[in-house]
Motif scaffolding. Sequence first.
Motif: not given
Lengths: 507, 475
Positions: B194, B213, B216-217, B220
Amino acid sequence: MPHTPPSSRIPAIFKRPLKAIRPVWAARAMHKSAVEVLKQPVPEDTVTASFGKFISELKPQHLSPVVLHRSKRMVLDSIGVGLIGSTTDVFELALQHCQNMYAPGDTSSVYGHRGIRLSPILAAFVNGVATHSMDFDDTWHPATHPSGAVLPAVLALSDMMPANNKPSGLDFLLAFNVGIEIQGRLLRFSNEAHNIPKRFHPPSVVGTMGSAAACARLLSLDPIQSSHALAIAASLAGAPMANAATQSKPLHIGNASRLGLEAALLASRGLEASPLVLDAVAGVAGFSAFYEDYVPQPLQSPGNDSHMFLLEEQDIGFKRFPAHLGMHWVADAAASVHKILVGVGPGTVSPAQVEDILLRVPKSKYINRPFPESDHEARHSFQFNACTALLDGEVTVQSFTPAAMSRPDLHALLSRVRLEHPNDNPANFNRMYGEVQLTLVGGDTVKGRCNTFYGHWRNPLSNDSLRKKFRSNAEVVLPSEKVERLIEVVEDLDQLRDCRNLLSQLQ
Amino acid sequence: FPLLILGITESFGAGIHALNTSQLTDGVINRSKRMMLDTLGVGLLGTRTAVFNKALKYSQLFTSRERSSVWGQSDIILPPHYAAFVNGIAVHSMDFDDTWHPATHPSGAVLPALLALAETLPSQPSGLDLLLAFNVGIEVQGRLMRFSKEAYNIPERFHPPSVVGVMGSAAASAKLLGLSPEQCIHALAIAASSAGAPLANAATQTKPLHIGNAARRGLEAARLAQIGLKGNPAILDLDRGLGVYYKDYSPSAMADSAVRAYKWILEDQDVAFKRIPAHLGMHWVVDAALAAREKLQNAVGKFDLSQIRHVTLRVPPSKYVNCPLPATEHQARHSFQFNACTALLDNKVTVASFGDAQIGRSALKELLGKVSLETPEDNLPSFDKMYCEVEIATHQGPSYTARCDTFYGHWRKPLTLKHLVDKFSVNASSVLCTEGVEGVIDVIGNIERVADCSILGSYLRMTSNQEHLDRMRIL
């Protein structure tokens, strides 16, 4: 004496009245002591803007019969592999993740799972994972897996659109083809892209862009929004090759699909990004960041004429068994050796007969695995696929089950394999070959060679073979009436007034 | 077939798992608390920007059983990934967040993920747990950046937070989740897929998403690793792993985490905090411009724009911060020319300097027309080595030149605690009521003694009445 400022010191651009300067685009200034600001590029001059315009202005009438035919085959194959892929461990894990992290959405369907719906982004994600979970999906040249990045997003987005305004089958196909075309165009921006990849996994680079383009088309974004969708997507692109042959690889396609959709949705809400993302700007990398050599070309908008889609010039390869494309050459070569041996002998190939197995294959680290340990590794192993085909005469979906992978006969053969990388065998899906040379106990050698496997774009699967593959995949999760209906619906997709008929058959 | 050396990634997995609170030194605790406070402040201020609002509207498409707070919003909750996303965007929305050497914005990628994650855990982590996880996230980023020489210079290809930030977020989240060493390895591997956003989106509205990002990634990736997803366990070792983001790549193992006295990178190398919401390079040129202006004023008695014939800026070569005539706030924050001229015009550069009205001032544009850039050979594109020089040439004849080698706020000349807290207060007060502002200062100040860090979330949601009544963006 009045002092007049030396006008040569004032950049040319500021001699014009300020009103004439377009506010949106940054000037391409040079790093020089004497600053010479170039004339600001007119928006229509940039590669990025040309792509935005193309996405926005393409119309259904630009789809030729060949493109319609080929893309419908891609849609069918992609759905089929997605359906069977929805039975894999990695899919289950991805689905569980989405259901844990998010409340049940009721918008977009999940391949092969009746009653489960997710929000569009997550549906695109899991369906993309399913599509690539077994490495069974289509491959193009230059190398990428084009459909899996685009179709799940287009399906999910279609589900999201209001019931009284669903896209027609033709709109659907148009969006799909935009997504494929954009990927093809981007892949042609570099020489690096023509060979089997070493750095970034191509679907994670161009797939994300293709998904963004397709969704921008389906959302009817204007040219500027479409180009922003691409630029936003670029910041979501790129995954390293090291995760190929692992359980994470399928997520590259899942993420390409969902992040492209996300980029288009963000662009539709007005998010802006670089207007030069596809252009080559020295000192500031855009999409060029993903390539060592990069020469972008603008895309002509079709206007009233037709457009020459890349899909028309360069067909897709469909896989006959779920493994990396390179495996198909050695499998076909090994299968011909198997046929020769079995023809004269007792009907099976026994390791005891075999002294040595030599594979002549291109040099590519991530598909050279002497003793794969997981199914993901086995799908990326010249050795495994060659030996399986030697033993069984073919490689199938079943060849990657734990039982099949742990067979003692297979291990015996694997331990006798060595690889050679002839200079004339480049790591390139358009030019490589696979050769298997068996040395039997006793000294005889049997050789098999495959230049073009059945399913390659030079020797495409017949419609019959494609449907057979689809049925075999889809029937694992769907009842046969649905399977047959799906085949019919996709066949007539361009005539469909409302794509709901397609959407409702997927689970 | 060459035997795969798992050493490096394995050492990171082991380190993330094993590092514990007893290894946090006073120096590291002090510095990381400053980072957390500054990050929260700029994040709160950032929740009033256009980009944040777009991201928030978009994120509200999603609901989940798990709920995490959005900073500066009393009644909006989001799924944790999207809370990490929007809060991360807020942090970087105005380019006001911390910067490290080698160059990246370390905190914005980590803190939003941790706070969002913390809110979902069945038993709330203590302040010390949070502090430890935060430092793990920072440490991993610092280590990764030292794998290549390319990382030491102002970037040209990939925006660093998008490369190392997501890895830091994954590491920090894995730490807070208490993942096993093997799971930590896979969190890193999944996160690597990612990573990587191109620099071209810097100076645009999308740049803040790089941090959002990353947060969040990375979160994740840790969650996926927790439920058993696997990636390449040699992701850091391989050129075709994390190495794809660099032209030269030479990874090395994480130091032995079992030692009592672990040597944190943050202890050796502090961060820079910004006084101006603009790219770090702007801080040099602003300080130099202010000093040159003062020289002119001292010599002539008063400062008058009409005296200025020409302005020469001597700066390091860096394409994406060379913008002669910015049209948007994002471009303005990445323009040597704009920041120098604003400093000359207004005798200061502040949050308010980047509004549309300010950017469009004719006096400013006229002054911009008199600016030229030079990139002397000895001016290296590195935040550790660069300088900026401003030379004002007057119609009367004399020139006034000033040079800035180290701006106030740089790691060589850190902000005092008072100024750091002042910056936070000003930022946070635009969104929170006084109780919220003081509450955050108090909690972060004493975080190593806080038993349950959910109190932080409550303070971050204490918006002022004015905020309720008047939701206009300030920019």
